[in-house]
Design a protein around this motif. Structure first.
Motif, PDB file in Angstrom:
ATOM      1  N   ALA A 332       0.817  -1.213   0.000  1.00 26.55           N
ATOM      2  CA  ALA A 332       0.000   0.000   0.000  1.00 26.55           C
ATOM      3  C   ALA A 332       0.847   1.259   0.000  1.00 26.55           C
ATOM      4  O   ALA A 332       0.323   2.353   0.080  1.00 26.55           O
ATOM      5  CB  ALA A 332      -0.922   0.013   1.221  1.00 26.55           C
ATOM      6  N   ASP A 333       2.147   1.120  -0.065  1.00 29.39           N
ATOM      7  CA  ASP A 333       3.025   2.285   0.048  1.00 29.39           C
ATOM      8  C   ASP A 333       4.071   2.327  -1.055  1.00 29.39           C
ATOM      9  O   ASP A 333       5.177   2.803  -0.847  1.00 29.39           O
ATOM     10  CB  ASP A 333       3.714   2.302   1.415  1.00 29.39           C
ATOM     11  N   ALA A 334       3.726   1.794  -2.234  1.00 28.64           N
ATOM     12  CA  ALA A 334       4.676   1.803  -3.351  1.00 28.64           C
ATOM     13  C   ALA A 334       4.728   3.208  -3.945  1.00 28.64           C
ATOM     14  O   ALA A 334       3.811   3.629  -4.639  1.00 28.64           O
ATOM     15  CB  ALA A 334       4.262   0.786  -4.414  1.00 28.64           C
ATOM     16  N   THR A 335       5.747   3.943  -3.621  1.00 26.23           N
ATOM     17  CA  THR A 335       5.912   5.303  -4.118  1.00 26.23           C
ATOM     18  C   THR A 335       7.366   5.504  -4.518  1.00 26.23           C
ATOM     19  O   THR A 335       8.249   4.721  -4.155  1.00 26.23           O
ATOM     20  CB  THR A 335       5.531   6.343  -3.047  1.00 26.23           C
ATOM     21  N   ILE A 336       7.595   6.583  -5.252  1.00 22.78           N
ATOM     22  CA  ILE A 336       8.960   6.951  -5.598  1.00 22.78           C
ATOM     23  C   ILE A 336       9.604   7.591  -4.369  1.00 22.78           C
ATOM     24  O   ILE A 336       9.023   8.467  -3.725  1.00 22.78           O
ATOM     25  CB  ILE A 336       8.977   7.917  -6.793  1.00 22.78           C
ATOM     26  N   ALA A 337      10.800   7.144  -4.048  1.00 25.28           N
ATOM     27  CA  ALA A 337      11.486   7.629  -2.856  1.00 25.28           C
ATOM     28  C   ALA A 337      11.686   9.147  -2.945  1.00 25.28           C
ATOM     29  O   ALA A 337      12.014   9.684  -4.004  1.00 25.28           O
ATOM     30  CB  ALA A 337      12.838   6.928  -2.705  1.00 25.28           C
ATOM     31  N   TRP A 338      11.493   9.815  -1.803  1.00 18.62           N
ATOM     32  CA  TRP A 338      11.601  11.280  -1.798  1.00 18.62           C
ATOM     33  C   TRP A 338      12.992  11.736  -2.195  1.00 18.62           C
ATOM     34  O   TRP A 338      13.149  12.768  -2.872  1.00 18.62           O
ATOM     35  CB  TRP A 338      11.252  11.817  -0.408  1.00 18.62           C
ATOM     36  N   TRP A 339      14.015  10.971  -1.796  1.00 15.74           N
ATOM     37  CA  TRP A 339      15.373  11.402  -2.108  1.00 15.74           C
ATOM     38  C   TRP A 339      15.662  11.272  -3.595  1.00 15.74           C
ATOM     39  O   TRP A 339      16.471  12.044  -4.140  1.00 15.74           O
ATOM     40  CB  TRP A 339      16.383  10.611  -1.281  1.00 15.74           C
ATOM     41  N   VAL A 340      15.004  10.336  -4.281  1.00 16.68           N
ATOM     42  CA  VAL A 340      15.165  10.227  -5.733  1.00 16.68           C
ATOM     43  C   VAL A 340      14.562  11.448  -6.412  1.00 16.68           C
ATOM     44  O   VAL A 340      15.158  12.044  -7.321  1.00 16.68           O
ATOM     45  CB  VAL A 340      14.510   8.937  -6.254  1.00 16.68           C
ATOM     46  N   THR A 341      13.361  11.829  -5.954  1.00 12.71           N
ATOM     47  CA  THR A 341      12.717  13.019  -6.511  1.00 12.71           C
ATOM     48  C   THR A 341      13.576  14.260  -6.290  1.00 12.71           C
ATOM     49  O   THR A 341      13.780  15.069  -7.214  1.00 12.71           O
ATOM     50  CB  THR A 341      11.336  13.212  -5.858  1.00 12.71           C
ATOM     51  N   ALA A 342      14.081  14.414  -5.071  1.00 15.30           N
ATOM     52  CA  ALA A 342      14.904  15.587  -4.759  1.00 15.30           C
ATOM     53  C   ALA A 342      16.189  15.586  -5.570  1.00 15.30           C
ATOM     54  O   ALA A 342      16.623  16.636  -6.092  1.00 15.30           O
ATOM     55  CB  ALA A 342      15.221  15.618  -3.269  1.00 15.30           C
ATOM     56  N   LEU A 343      16.813  14.424  -5.706  1.00 15.67           N
ATOM     57  CA  LEU A 343      18.064  14.349  -6.451  1.00 15.67           C
ATOM     58  C   LEU A 343      17.857  14.641  -7.925  1.00 15.67           C
ATOM     59  O   LEU A 343      18.669  15.332  -8.558  1.00 15.67           O
ATOM     60  CB  LEU A 343      18.682  12.951  -6.272  1.00 15.67           C
ATOM     61  N   ALA A 344      16.753  14.151  -8.505  1.00 17.71           N
ATOM     62  CA  ALA A 344      16.468  14.403  -9.916  1.00 17.71           C
ATOM     63  C   ALA A 344      16.234  15.892 -10.159  1.00 17.71           C
ATOM     64  O   ALA A 344      16.772  16.478 -11.111  1.00 17.71           O
ATOM     65  CB  ALA A 344      15.256  13.593 -10.358  1.00 17.71           C
ATOM     66  N   ALA A 345      15.436  16.507  -9.311  1.00 18.43           N
ATOM     67  CA  ALA A 345      15.165  17.937  -9.472  1.00 18.43           C
ATOM     68  C   ALA A 345      16.430  18.764  -9.289  1.00 18.43           C
ATOM     69  O   ALA A 345      16.710  19.690 -10.068  1.00 18.43           O
ATOM     70  CB  ALA A 345      14.093  18.377  -8.473  1.00 18.43           C
ATOM     71  N   ALA A 346      17.220  18.422  -8.261  1.00 16.19           N
ATOM     72  CA  ALA A 346      18.455  19.169  -8.023  1.00 16.19           C
ATOM     73  C   ALA A 346      19.437  18.988  -9.171  1.00 16.19           C
ATOM     74  O   ALA A 346      20.136  19.940  -9.568  1.00 16.19           O
ATOM     75  CB  ALA A 346      19.089  18.707  -6.711  1.00 16.19           C
ATOM     76  N   GLY A 347      19.501  17.787  -9.718  1.00 16.75           N
ATOM     77  CA  GLY A 347      20.419  17.546 -10.830  1.00 16.75           C
ATOM     78  C   GLY A 347      20.073  18.376 -12.050  1.00 16.75           C
ATOM     79  O   GLY A 347      20.951  18.982 -12.682  1.00 16.75           O
ATOM     80  N   VAL A 348      18.778  18.421 -12.404  1.00 21.85           N
ATOM     81  CA  VAL A 348      18.362  19.211 -13.572  1.00 21.85           C
ATOM     82  C   VAL A 348      18.572  20.695 -13.312  1.00 21.85           C
ATOM     83  O   VAL A 348      19.012  21.448 -14.204  1.00 21.85           O
ATOM     84  CB  VAL A 348      16.895  18.906 -13.923  1.00 21.85           C
ATOM     85  N   LEU A 349      18.277  21.159 -12.111  1.00 22.37           N
ATOM     86  CA  LEU A 349      18.499  22.575 -11.795  1.00 22.37           C
ATOM     87  C   LEU A 349      19.981  22.931 -11.847  1.00 22.37           C
ATOM     88  O   LEU A 349      20.348  24.051 -12.251  1.00 22.37           O
ATOM     89  CB  LEU A 349      17.930  22.898 -10.410  1.00 22.37           C
TER      90      LEU A 349
END
Length: 765
Positions: A332-349
């Motif tokens: 019931a908790d299959a989500t994208i890890a928050w650190w992956v989201t943060a790392l992807a956004a930071a990398g593109v920025l």
């Protein structure tokens, strides 16, 4: 900083188009990056969580009932390293039929008194656990029937489906009570025992192997018929999500390339158009570093907004993929890890900041006096030779001016060219990806027949089929509209050296038209020959030309492998003469063009009345995974196309603003609004066509790299026919997509140029 803040805010208000372009391209890059990296990391989490919750089996052992007793198997629970064990359970491989007489895929049925236990707690998804010997619970997978359905054994015993359940260790296809074993056991079934173990250490294949050796050492020789590690089950579990990763990585790279290109050209164009303003800022005391920071900030503000939108969009788009895994394992908790989201956004920025900083360095290096003196005066004249050549072309003068314009601004032209080429590459790649995936699904389904015949009603559910194959084939051939046909019989079997059950398909007639794709070798043509899927060849270590021994319902056959067929399961296909006593249980028919499948099936059912068979039209079901992939592909492609068109729009806006005085001169000399639009469109038409010609082969190369990588993630090797999807007409249409993209980006700037008043344009310095 307050002064720089006003400069940044002023720049964002004055350049709304450039701000929107940077925000959108960043959103596209972050979306694709979050999807690619997030699904790669999240694909294993649902399985790992469910495995821990359900106390999954680190080792599933299949035992030979002729070589070991239940007492000996129970004693193996005390082997070194074993912390928990369950069993022994009786397990039978049974081929059920439904009430229509159609045979279902072989099911591994395990006899368990209840779903709980110290190892492999079975989770009920619907219904209840069996309470009587004639009730059964299904695990889904190849057979999905709702509670209340009925199944018949080969001996004719009837079972009622009372629920569906899931085993995270994939230990069974169905479950019954131990009291049902006597009803299930009989001719046409293969039996054995199942033991389930959990080890103290089982993180690696070596640790699982050590535990397996310890268990086997406590049992008699030849007792173990097969064993499977939880790591193999885990690998299969993550393959569906892993299939997404290669093409998402490709889109992520396209998005990052587009972000680098567009942000660089936007900032460089902005600096070029604001030379005088930069000089004034420096004269007022702004340092070179401050100027650079101001232009980087003007790029980072919309990029940050785009990054936030991209992270939200990426997580939302990932939900359908993760939901399938949640349903499979009950998570019931299959989500994208928050650190992956943060790392992807930071990398593109970071990419945006570095690109913007590199483009803004020119603003920092400008001397104050030179910047104020130059202002917006045009630089060195370029492309005069192109203007002379265009003047001699048999086209209207405004069109000639537009065709020559790319040569006067080579940097801007290259930026437009790359934007169009990237967009065209994305469309070409997406088109090839969708076509290849559709062919792959057809090849895996191996059923593109228009009509299917089956169901021996006279024999009754579960009884042996009595229809005469020769008479059935003759009746099919006699029907108007028959193009091709064949019969097939499927049965569970085993192959020497392989512990898992093998699907054996015996075929009567020519079946090569029905979606079978050869990876290597050829189709079987003589008795004793066979083709096998890649998983079976890998498991046995056999190659084309080798001989394997297949056991089916007490009979054995030595088959010479003459080809590898594209197949995702443990399967072998051969002639019916190789498997004694096997009559076709199903017939598949291809119709001539224009033949109505419903009318044909009705006529054929009447002709087969004496054989008690029924014909019905066949429809190819779309794989939900394919639907998700195609939806993701379409979404990301449209996003990149929009970015490409906006990249063209941005460069044209900068160019037109830079030469607005020249535009006023043209209007004063009599250029009409329509001619102005023609001039602007012509300035990108040739660049768009060239971008299309460059983007098509780039997209084709991406398809050739990504689709095999996706197949390899699922353990498959693709034949060439599934990759060769581009025809001349399609390639021409894709190449023309470049000018169309450029045209879409040019329409708004062309309209602005056409509406600009002559006096206003002439007064602009």
């Amino acid at each position: 900083m307050s002064g720089l803040g006003r400069v940044v805010r002023s720049g964002l208000r004055r350049r709304r188009v450039q701000t929107a372009v940077i925000g959108l391209v960043t959103a596209a890059a972050v979306t694709a990056t979050v999807l690619g990296a997030g699904l790669l990391v999240a694909s294993t989490a649902p399985f790992d969580d469910a495995f821990a919750t359900q106390r999954g089996a680190h080792l599933t052992l299949r035992a030979n009932p002729d070589a070991v007793t239940e007492t000996q198997l129970a004693a193996s629970a005390s082997a070194p390293g074993v912390v928990a064990a369950a069993g022994p359970y009786r397990v039978l491989v049974v081929t059920f039929t439904d009430r229509g007489g159609m045979r279902l895929p072989p099911l591994s049925v395990v006899a368990r008194a209840d779903p709980a236990g110290p190892v492999d707690r079975v989770e009920l998804a619907d219904g209840r656990w069996p309470a009587r010997p004639d009730e059964i619970v299904l695990a889904g997978g190849a057979v999905r029937l709702p509670p209340g359905s009925h199944l018949a054994t080969p001996a004719g015993a009837d079972f009622t489906v009372v629920g569906t359940a899931r085993s995270v260790s994939d230990t069974a296809s169905a479950w019954v009570l131990p009291s049902a074993v006597g009803v299930l056991d009989g001719p046409g079934t293969a039996g054995g025992y199942q033991m389930l173990y959990r080890f103290a250490d089982a993180r690696t294949a070596a640790e699982v192997g050590t535990g397996r050796d310890a268990v086997v050492a406590t049992l008699p020789s030849d007792a173990v018929a097969g064993a499977r590690s939880w790591l193999d089950v885990r690998q299969r579990a993550v393959e569906d999500a892993a299939v997404f990763v290669p093409f998402l990585v490709a889109f992520a790279l396209l998005g990052i390339v587009m972000a680098t290109l567009v942000v660089g050209t936007v900032v460089a164009g902005t600096v070029g158009a604001a030379t005088r303003r930069i000089g004034i800022l420096k004269a007022l005391g702004c340092t070179p570093a401050g100027v650079v920071r101001a232009y980087v900030a003007q790029a980072l503000v919309p990029a940050t907004v785009g990054a936030v939108a991209g992270t939200v969009t990426g997580n939302l788009i990932a939900l359908p993929v993760l939901a399938e895994t949640e349903q499979l394992y009950g998570s019931a908790d299959a989500t994208i890890a928050w650190w992956v989201t943060a790392l992807a956004a930071a990398g593109v920025l970071t990419v945006v900041a570095v690109t913007a900083g590199a483009a803004a360095l020119r603003a920092g290096r400008l001397r104050t006096v030179d910047a104020i003196a130059v202002g917006r005066v045009s630089g060195p004249a370029r492309g005069r030779w192109a203007s002379r050549v265009a003047a001699r072309l048999p086209v209207a003068r405004p069109v000639g001016l537009g065709l020559a314009r790319p040569f006067t601004r080579p940097v801007a032209t290259v930026a437009i060219l790359l934007a169009v080429a990237t967009g065209t590459a994305a469309v070409t790649f997406a088109t090839g990806l969708g076509a290849s995936l559709l062919r792959i699904q057809t090849a895996l389904d191996q059923n593109v027949a228009d009509v299917t015949v089956g169901g021996d009603r006279a024999a009754g559910p579960g009884a042996p089929l009595t229809a005469d194959p020769a008479a059935v084939l003759a009746a099919i051939d006699a029907q108007r509209g028959t193009r091709a046909r064949y019969g097939l019989a499927q049965a569970p079997g085993t192959v020497v050296g392989v512990s898992e059950p093998v699907s054996v398909t015996a075929i009567t007639g020519d079946a090569t038209w029905d979606g079978f794709e050869m990876v290597a070798g050829r189709w079987f043509t003589a008795p004793g020959e066979a083709v096998a899927g890649g998983p079976l060849l890998t498991a046995t270590g056999a190659r084309i030309g080798d001989t394997v021994t297949v056991h089916v319902e007490g009979a054995s056959a030595r088959l010479r492998i003459v080809g590898e067929v594209f197949e995702s399961t443990m399967a072998v296909f051969t002639d019916t003469t190789a498997i004694a006593g096997r009559k076709p249980a199903e017939y598949r028919i291809a119709l001539t063009p224009g033949t109505d499948a419903g009318d044909y099936a009705q006529r054929l059912t009447g002709a087969l009345a004496a054989q008690a068979l029924t014909a019905q039209p066949t429809g190819l079901e779309t794989d939900p995974l394919l639907v998700v992939v195609e939806g993701l592909t379409a979404t990301l492609t449209l996003l990149l196309l929009a970015v490409a068109a906006l990249g063209v729009l941005n460069m044209l806006v900068l160019d037109l603003r830079d030469r607005v005085h020249d535009l006023g001169v043209h209007k004063a000399l009599g250029m009409t609004p329509g001619q102005t639009i023609a001039m602007v469109v012509a300035s990108v038409a040739g660049v768009g066509l060239l971008g299309g010609l460059l983007g098509v082969p780039a997209g084709m190369a991406m398809q050739r790299l990504v689709v095999p990588a996706m197949a390899a993630s699922g353990g498959l090797r693709l034949p060439e026919t599934l990759l060769d999807v581009y025809g001349p007409v399609l390639l021409t249409a894709l190449a023309l997509g470049g000018p169309v993209t450029a045209l879409l980006g040019a329409l708004l700037p062309a309209g602005w140029a056409a509406r600009t008043r002559t006096a206003t344009a002439l007064r602009t310095e």
